[in-house]
Write a protein that holds these residues in place. Sequence first.
Motif, PDB file in Angstrom:
ATOM      1  N   GLN A 295       0.726  -1.133  -0.207  1.00 18.77           N
ATOM      2  CA  GLN A 295      -0.021  -0.001  -0.125  1.00 18.77           C
ATOM      3  C   GLN A 295       0.605   1.127  -0.136  1.00 18.77           C
ATOM      4  OE1 GLN A 295      -3.525   0.210  -0.211  1.00 18.77           O
ATOM      5  NE2 GLN A 295      -3.245   2.383  -0.229  1.00 18.77           N
ATOM      6  N   GLU A 299       1.272   4.074  -2.948  1.00 20.10           N
ATOM      7  CA  GLU A 299       1.211   5.563  -2.879  1.00 20.10           C
ATOM      8  C   GLU A 299       2.349   6.267  -3.335  1.00 20.10           C
ATOM      9  OE1 GLU A 299       0.017   5.750   1.097  1.00 20.10           O
ATOM     10  OE2 GLU A 299      -1.929   4.761   0.978  1.00 20.10           O
ATOM     11  N   VAL A 326      -2.309  -2.691  -7.220  1.00 18.18           N
ATOM     12  CA  VAL A 326      -3.623  -2.722  -6.903  1.00 18.18           C
ATOM     13  C   VAL A 326      -4.404  -3.890  -6.938  1.00 18.18           C
ATOM     14  CG1 VAL A 326      -5.682  -1.427  -7.206  1.00 18.18           C
ATOM     15  CG2 VAL A 326      -3.419  -0.121  -6.924  1.00 18.18           C
ATOM     16  N   LEU A 331      -5.474  -3.226  -3.152  1.00 16.91           N
ATOM     17  CA  LEU A 331      -5.278  -2.350  -2.568  1.00 16.91           C
ATOM     18  C   LEU A 331      -6.191  -1.028  -2.769  1.00 16.91           C
ATOM     19  CD1 LEU A 331      -1.411  -1.677  -3.227  1.00 16.91           C
ATOM     20  CD2 LEU A 331      -2.421  -2.929  -1.259  1.00 16.91           C
ATOM     21  N   LEU A 333      -6.648   2.661  -3.644  1.00 19.65           N
ATOM     22  CA  LEU A 333      -5.899   3.834  -4.025  1.00 19.65           C
ATOM     23  C   LEU A 333      -6.736   4.548  -5.116  1.00 19.65           C
ATOM     24  CD1 LEU A 333      -2.814   4.785  -4.122  1.00 19.65           C
ATOM     25  CD2 LEU A 333      -2.584   4.050  -6.273  1.00 19.65           C
TER      26      LEU A 333
END
Length: 688
Positions: A295, A299, A326, A331, A333
């Motif tokens: 994660q 980012e 992802v 994840l 996002l």
Amino acid sequence: MTERNNNKLPSNLPQLQNLIKRDPDSYKDEFLQQYRHFLSNMEIFALKPSSYSQTLAELVMFVAQVAHCYPDELANFPQQLREQLHRNATVLDPALRMTFCKALIALRNKGLLPPITVLELFFELFRCQDKLLRKTLYNYIVQDIKMVNAKHKNSKVNTTLQNFMYTMLRDSNAIAAKMSLDVMMELYRRNIWNDAKTVNVITTACLSKVTKIKVAALTFFLGKDEDKADDDSDSDSEPDRKTAKEVMLGHRVGKKTKKRAKKMQKALSVIKKHKKKKKPSSFNNAALHLIHDPQGFAEKLFKDLEGTTERFEVKLMLINLISRLVGIHQLFLFNFYPFIQRFLQPHQREVTKILLFAAQASHDTVPPEIIEPVLMTIANNFISDRNSGEVMAVGLNAVREVCSRCPLSMTDTLLQDLVQYKTHKDKSVMMAARSLVQLFRQINPGLLHKKDRGKPTEASVDLHVRQYGELDAKDYIPGAEVIKPEPDQKEEIEQEDWEDCSDDDSDGSGEWVDIHHSSDEEAQDAETEQLNPEEKLKRAQEVSSARILTQEDFKQIRLAQIRKEVEGAVKGKGKKRKSTTKTVDIDANDEQEGGDLVKLTSIELVHKRPRHDKESRLATVLAGRKDREKFGHKERANPRASTTNKEKKKKKPFMMVKQKILRKQKRSFKDKQVALKNSLLKKQKFQR
């Protein structure tokens, strides 16, 4: 002594080296003489390290080759070489610097130096502007670490070197950092350093400010396009490689001998082997699974993507890696979807790959309202009659791939609009729309019109559409009710007693003959169909908890599950013809296609007849000429008959018909006026 003087040992270092290795004690004095000579040359070299000395280079290699024979006298020799390389690495003559490195390699191979001491120095030498030296050190570092971990993992050496290489990745010298990264990636590919620490050190290179380092790290996680590389290599060597057809045609010409026939068969086998040869995919999914904080890493990559000024290809690599992270790790996002939404235009370069990345980043834990705008953008920009059929088909394929991973993002209004393209005149659009219909028949038929849901099957009746956040956890194996449960212990005892009492009916050997009836499976299926849903559930739970299923059992379960998707739910009444189920051959070890990632061919799949190349078109033309009459005038029935004026004109000399041909050519308006005027004057003259 006479023999030594004749051989001139002080000036013949190779011969002295050979003699010392055979008998070190007898030639110790000669060695010490050469070693003093080496020390004096080193003192002279220290005054001007940029100069090259042939004598010093020969003495260094001589001492390194016999160092194991005199370990006490040469205890400081490795340290002397290391100090010179550490202090004067950038100013040394390239040839002498290579000699010093080869001497250290020889000492390391003889076990006179620890690996960390040598390897750390070699990593620092990557800063030198010497391509040959960097290549030599790169190959040796990889090979030496491989030998260190040959018998078992040397955790102490690996940890120390990994920590040192982590600092090297942040080195101010971009070449040294790039070479250190290449070493780590090569060790991972060879399964020498395939641990999580290596992968997480490489992740730091994805955020580097140096483009080459960033691209190399991104390529490690994304893999290379091996098929494209093969195509490029094939295209480069295509003029030099003959096809099978050319080999066969070449054999037709000339004398037919056994030697030529054998040579032709060998050439054909080589061509066939080359066609079958395929390189394995270089992408390793395990590397993405070993990242400690996916994660946070995603980012950071997205923040770097938003502010990057790199070229478009590097941006695509960043988007690809983020979408894979992802999708694989599921994840959150949310800012990634509006960012990628800007590129979803038919005229966008590499738009099919961007659609692929949007599908990869979709999963069922993302809120549907986040992915719904992406679907609407694809539908508005791609699936429209103002676009070509290929563009519409690509858009429908992308919608299908997104919905297969996040079904709740599709609304009934949008789906029913897209389904209307199932009768489109373009075949590619029609097939793409039908594949979307087929998907929702399996995952959520309630969004379709009743006429589009198709015939209800057992699987569609038992289907439960999960809502957002709902977990469908089962305490049994779905479809296990088709497995015959094990009999009770009492029944087994009774069966054994009955078998013991029935020896007279045996085949004479005291054993029963097990006869398999073809109707056993049909009876088992009929027995399963008679159970109601509650009984099927109970039986599946009993089978799953009471026995260990074999591979054959799993194969039978998968066959039954496929049969449920094919056979109708309502049986018996109303059938026009007997339904037949095709036998499906399933291997229990087969893996589900697709895996964690979306294939680009799923997006670019366009059902359209491909264009023929030159060879296939020529083959079609030749096939059409077969058994066809030739064009032209047919032969006369009466060979003595006269020919026509048209046929006579073909045999006339060109100069006789030249004037007539020129008159028929296209004339300008001016020439036509002059010709008309002359014609009228001529007619008027004759009328008088």
